[in-house]
Design a protein around this motif. Structure first.
Motif, PDB file in Angstrom:
ATOM      1  N   PHE A   5      15.622  67.918  61.529  1.00 45.50           N
ATOM      2  CA  PHE A   5      16.011  69.121  62.631  1.00 45.50           C
ATOM      3  C   PHE A   5      15.414  69.142  63.738  1.00 45.50           C
ATOM      4  CE2 PHE A   5      17.209  70.729  58.401  1.00 45.50           C
ATOM      5  CZ  PHE A   5      18.315  71.681  58.794  1.00 45.50           C
ATOM      6  N   VAL A   6      16.270  68.756  64.970  1.00 43.78           N
ATOM      7  CA  VAL A   6      15.453  68.686  66.240  1.00 43.78           C
ATOM      8  C   VAL A   6      16.269  69.655  67.091  1.00 43.78           C
ATOM      9  CG1 VAL A   6      15.342  66.071  65.755  1.00 43.78           C
ATOM     10  CG2 VAL A   6      17.541  66.756  66.716  1.00 43.78           C
ATOM     11  N   GLY A   7      15.831  69.737  68.414  1.00 46.94           N
ATOM     12  CA  GLY A   7      16.691  70.510  69.433  1.00 46.94           C
ATOM     13  C   GLY A   7      15.733  71.197  70.456  1.00 46.94           C
ATOM     14  N   LYS A   8      16.030  71.728  71.245  1.00 41.43           N
ATOM     15  CA  LYS A   8      15.417  72.425  72.425  1.00 41.43           C
ATOM     16  C   LYS A   8      14.235  73.332  71.741  1.00 41.43           C
ATOM     17  CE  LYS A   8      16.701  75.943  74.991  1.00 41.43           C
ATOM     18  NZ  LYS A   8      15.610  76.943  74.686  1.00 41.43           N
ATOM     19  N   VAL A  34       8.794  68.098  55.727  1.00 40.45           N
ATOM     20  CA  VAL A  34       7.535  67.653  56.435  1.00 40.45           C
ATOM     21  C   VAL A  34       7.496  68.321  57.868  1.00 40.45           C
ATOM     22  CG1 VAL A  34       6.557  65.508  57.321  1.00 40.45           C
ATOM     23  CG2 VAL A  34       7.613  65.465  55.425  1.00 40.45           C
ATOM     24  N   ASP A  35       6.413  68.805  58.400  1.00 41.59           N
ATOM     25  CA  ASP A  35       6.282  69.524  59.554  1.00 41.59           C
ATOM     26  C   ASP A  35       5.819  68.633  60.403  1.00 41.59           C
ATOM     27  OD1 ASP A  35       6.057  71.073  61.798  1.00 41.59           O
ATOM     28  OD2 ASP A  35       4.941  72.586  60.990  1.00 41.59           O
ATOM     29  N   ALA A  36       6.670  67.830  61.301  1.00 41.74           N
ATOM     30  CA  ALA A  36       6.376  66.657  62.158  1.00 41.74           C
ATOM     31  C   ALA A  36       6.255  67.637  63.598  1.00 41.74           C
ATOM     32  CB  ALA A  36       6.847  65.520  61.905  1.00 41.74           C
ATOM     33  N   ASP A  37       6.401  68.575  63.821  1.00 42.96           N
ATOM     34  CA  ASP A  37       6.520  69.380  65.238  1.00 42.96           C
ATOM     35  C   ASP A  37       4.958  69.370  65.636  1.00 42.96           C
ATOM     36  OD1 ASP A  37       7.059  70.339  67.531  1.00 42.96           O
ATOM     37  OD2 ASP A  37       8.085  72.187  66.419  1.00 42.96           O
ATOM     38  N   ILE A  38       4.635  69.166  67.059  1.00 43.42           N
ATOM     39  CA  ILE A  38       3.196  69.459  67.505  1.00 43.42           C
ATOM     40  C   ILE A  38       2.943  71.087  67.420  1.00 43.42           C
ATOM     41  CG2 ILE A  38       4.173  70.030  70.010  1.00 43.42           C
ATOM     42  CD1 ILE A  38       1.876  68.651  71.009  1.00 43.42           C
ATOM     43  N   ASN A  39       4.024  71.895  67.126  1.00 41.04           N
ATOM     44  CA  ASN A  39       3.816  73.251  66.835  1.00 41.04           C
ATOM     45  C   ASN A  39       4.092  73.408  65.488  1.00 41.04           C
ATOM     46  OD1 ASN A  39       3.325  74.171  69.994  1.00 41.04           O
ATOM     47  ND2 ASN A  39       5.562  73.851  69.891  1.00 41.04           N
ATOM     48  N   SER A 135       0.442  59.810  67.433  1.00 42.50           N
ATOM     49  CA  SER A 135      -0.480  59.162  66.696  1.00 42.50           C
ATOM     50  C   SER A 135      -0.724  59.864  65.218  1.00 42.50           C
ATOM     51  CB  SER A 135      -2.020  58.821  67.133  1.00 42.50           C
ATOM     52  OG  SER A 135      -2.442  60.105  67.341  1.00 42.50           O
ATOM     53  N   LYS A 136      -0.484  61.158  65.132  1.00 47.05           N
ATOM     54  CA  LYS A 136      -0.382  61.799  64.076  1.00 47.05           C
ATOM     55  C   LYS A 136       1.008  61.966  63.146  1.00 47.05           C
ATOM     56  CE  LYS A 136      -3.682  65.378  65.761  1.00 47.05           C
ATOM     57  NZ  LYS A 136      -4.951  65.205  64.965  1.00 47.05           N
ATOM     58  N   VAL A 137       1.928  61.666  64.052  1.00 46.52           N
ATOM     59  CA  VAL A 137       3.261  61.687  63.387  1.00 46.52           C
ATOM     60  C   VAL A 137       3.331  60.261  62.869  1.00 46.52           C
ATOM     61  CG1 VAL A 137       5.680  61.774  63.965  1.00 46.52           C
ATOM     62  CG2 VAL A 137       4.067  63.389  65.046  1.00 46.52           C
ATOM     63  N   GLY A 138       2.713  59.401  63.305  1.00 50.73           N
ATOM     64  CA  GLY A 138       2.958  58.152  62.795  1.00 50.73           C
ATOM     65  C   GLY A 138       2.667  58.032  60.952  1.00 50.73           C
ATOM     66  N   ALA A 139       1.808  58.947  60.677  1.00 56.11           N
ATOM     67  CA  ALA A 139       1.872  58.923  59.167  1.00 56.11           C
ATOM     68  C   ALA A 139       3.241  59.292  58.274  1.00 56.11           C
ATOM     69  CB  ALA A 139       0.840  60.092  58.862  1.00 56.11           C
ATOM     70  N   VAL A 140       3.815  60.234  59.178  1.00 56.70           N
ATOM     71  CA  VAL A 140       5.203  60.506  58.756  1.00 56.70           C
ATOM     72  C   VAL A 140       6.280  59.173  58.785  1.00 56.70           C
ATOM     73  CG1 VAL A 140       7.231  61.965  58.745  1.00 56.70           C
ATOM     74  CG2 VAL A 140       5.133  62.809  59.534  1.00 56.70           C
ATOM     75  N   GLU A 141       6.066  58.598  59.765  1.00 58.49           N
ATOM     76  CA  GLU A 141       6.930  57.423  59.894  1.00 58.49           C
ATOM     77  C   GLU A 141       6.708  56.205  59.043  1.00 58.49           C
ATOM     78  OE1 GLU A 141       8.569  54.321  63.574  1.00 58.49           O
ATOM     79  OE2 GLU A 141       7.121  55.961  64.043  1.00 58.49           O
ATOM     80  N   ASP A 158      11.075  68.715  60.283  1.00 54.53           N
ATOM     81  CA  ASP A 158      11.012  69.330  61.409  1.00 54.53           C
ATOM     82  C   ASP A 158      10.267  68.610  62.538  1.00 54.53           C
ATOM     83  OD1 ASP A 158      11.299  71.385  63.195  1.00 54.53           O
ATOM     84  OD2 ASP A 158       9.496  72.443  62.470  1.00 54.53           O
ATOM     85  N   MET A 159      11.105  68.303  63.428  1.00 53.77           N
ATOM     86  CA  MET A 159      10.764  67.309  64.207  1.00 53.77           C
ATOM     87  C   MET A 159      10.120  67.854  65.614  1.00 53.77           C
ATOM     88  SD  MET A 159      11.011  63.846  63.508  1.00 53.77           S
ATOM     89  CE  MET A 159      11.677  62.840  64.908  1.00 53.77           C
ATOM     90  N   THR A 160       9.427  67.008  66.542  1.00 54.32           N
ATOM     91  CA  THR A 160       9.186  67.761  67.731  1.00 54.32           C
ATOM     92  C   THR A 160      10.182  67.923  68.458  1.00 54.32           C
ATOM     93  OG1 THR A 160       9.105  65.280  68.452  1.00 54.32           O
ATOM     94  CG2 THR A 160       7.067  66.332  67.830  1.00 54.32           C
ATOM     95  N   ALA A 161      10.271  68.905  69.884  1.00 56.29           N
ATOM     96  CA  ALA A 161      11.325  69.497  70.359  1.00 56.29           C
ATOM     97  C   ALA A 161      11.839  68.367  71.676  1.00 56.29           C
ATOM     98  CB  ALA A 161      10.901  70.852  71.217  1.00 56.29           C
ATOM     99  N   GLY A 162      13.092  68.634  71.608  1.00 60.37           N
ATOM    100  CA  GLY A 162      13.716  67.754  72.751  1.00 60.37           C
ATOM    101  C   GLY A 162      13.710  66.369  72.676  1.00 60.37           C
ATOM    102  N   ALA A 163      13.393  65.362  73.583  1.00 64.96           N
ATOM    103  CA  ALA A 163      13.276  63.943  73.582  1.00 64.96           C
ATOM    104  C   ALA A 163      12.225  63.526  73.152  1.00 64.96           C
ATOM    105  CB  ALA A 163      13.857  63.595  74.973  1.00 64.96           C
ATOM    106  N   ASP A 164      10.947  64.409  72.909  1.00 64.38           N
ATOM    107  CA  ASP A 164       9.772  63.833  72.212  1.00 64.38           C
ATOM    108  C   ASP A 164      10.099  62.838  71.088  1.00 64.38           C
ATOM    109  OD1 ASP A 164       8.601  64.917  74.245  1.00 64.38           O
ATOM    110  OD2 ASP A 164       7.547  66.465  73.336  1.00 64.38           O
ATOM    111  N   SER A 165      11.145  63.301  70.195  1.00 67.45           N
ATOM    112  CA  SER A 165      11.177  62.438  68.965  1.00 67.45           C
ATOM    113  C   SER A 165      11.635  61.047  69.345  1.00 67.45           C
ATOM    114  CB  SER A 165      12.542  63.119  68.467  1.00 67.45           C
ATOM    115  OG  SER A 165      12.608  64.489  68.278  1.00 67.45           O
ATOM    116  N   PHE A 166      11.786  60.679  70.470  1.00 67.69           N
ATOM    117  CA  PHE A 166      12.305  59.251  70.919  1.00 67.69           C
ATOM    118  C   PHE A 166      10.999  58.303  71.123  1.00 67.69           C
ATOM    119  CE2 PHE A 166      16.203  61.411  71.528  1.00 67.69           C
ATOM    120  CZ  PHE A 166      17.015  60.624  70.583  1.00 67.69           C
TER     121      PHE A 166
END
Length: 328
Positions: A5-8, A34-39, A135-141, A158-166
């Motif tokens: 799930f991504v988005g603004k 998995v919660d992979a959002d910075i928030n 670097s923390k999200v690297g565990a999810v990858e 649940d991914m980070t917001a916006g284009a941070d996912s890239f």
């Protein structure tokens, strides 16, 4: 099936990720959220009290142990320290399944609101100014690069917001991506930016309208996203409560919004998993990262970690037998 799930920021992606996870869990589907959002709000959205949510073990804290476990006896990986977030599996690597027993799940997966949940962990005070959240999200990858999921099994991220996912190749690790979009110009702008990147890599993106009041909102979304619009969630007391961290019984969800959850599941179930492509994309991003920074950081040629004969998928589980597949 794996979905993100991504988005603004503020679009409601975490709320919908939680609703969809609960929907799947209620059906008895094997599931890992998995919660992979910075928030880090997915646990709260699943109904965990705030004081309990912040006490969940973090995947990011387990990264050295995750690497040590996943590398197994793979002769192409010299040590756990030589593994980076994009290191793909090969012969001898340990693979994981959605429900199989392993020390990673023992250490970092907990049940919250009836959903098996792992969290990356928050951006800590000591990280400010000196570390990158990715670097923390690297565990999810790493987990998704070593995950073999079957029909009727789900990983919901649940991914980070916006284009941070890239910021990594993580955005390619999903069978379908649900982009949550409000009927606003700003939210549509995030959609355009996201699909502009994602389509280049063949990422399947479905737009999910949220905070929709009436048909004019749906018309606005369809005007700007066209056939990418899969379904919409109407603004409601139930969803509003969910956005405030109150997880009411799913039976109380309005019929139109319950039908929207069904459409998400149907779209995801309709995906065909292409394991050869999935493996090739992992290799591509590993080589990109190796050349950009990985080789210099580890002092090794990380391209040598690639096993040219290995393809991830159900057939790769066979050498591991019941231990990995958790078959009784």
């Amino acid at each position: 099936m794996k979905t993100a799930f991504v988005g603004k920021g503020g679009s409601g992606k975490t709320t919908l990720a939680a609703l969809f996870s609960r929907h799947l869990a209620q059906r008895g589907s094997p599931l890992l959220a998995v919660d992979a959002d910075i928030n880090q709000h997915l646990a709260a959205a699943l109904g965990a009290p705030e004081d309990e949510a912040v006490m969940l073990p973090a995947l990011g804290d387990q990264l050295p142990a995750i690497k040590e476990y996943l590398r197994g006896t793979n002769p192409r990986i010299s040590s756990a320290a030589a593994m980076v977030k994009t290191t793909p599996p090969g012969t001898g690597s340990r693979l994981i399944t959605i429900t199989g027993d392993n020390p990673i799940y023992d250490a970092a997966v907990r049940e919250v609101g009836g959903v098996r949940l792992a969290v990356t962990g928050p951006f800590a005070t000591e990280d400010l100014g000196v570390a990158c959240y990715h670097s923390k999200v690297g565990a999810v990858e790493l987990l998704l690069n070593h995950l073999v999921d079957g029909p009727g099994e789900y990983a919901v991220v649940d991914m980070t917001a916006g284009a941070d996912s890239f910021a990594s190749g993580l955005f390619t690790r999903f069978d379908a991506t649900f982009l949550v979009c409000e009927p606003t110009v700003r939210s549509v702008g995030v959609y355009r930016q996201y699909v502009g990147y994602a389509r280049e890599f063949g990422v399947r993106v479905h737009v999910v309208g949220n905070k929709v009041d009436d048909d004019s909102d749906v018309d606005f979304l369809r005007e700007h996203v066209g056939d990418d619009l899969l379904t919409s969630f109407r603004r409601s007391a139930y969803v509003k409560a969910a956005e405030r961290g109150v997880a009411r019984p799913l039976a109380e969800l309005e019929p139109a919004n319950a039908a929207a959850l069904d459409r998400l599941r149907t779209a995801l179930d309709g995906c065909v998993q292409d394991w050869a492509r999935y493996t090739a994309q992992a290799v591509e991003f590993h080589l990109r990262n190796a050349q950009a920074w990985g080789n210099a950081k580890t002092g090794e040629d990380l391209g040598a970690q690639i096993d040219p004969t290995f393809v991830l998928g159900p057939q790769a589980l066979e050498p591991f037998g019941k231990e990995v597949r958790n078959v009784p």
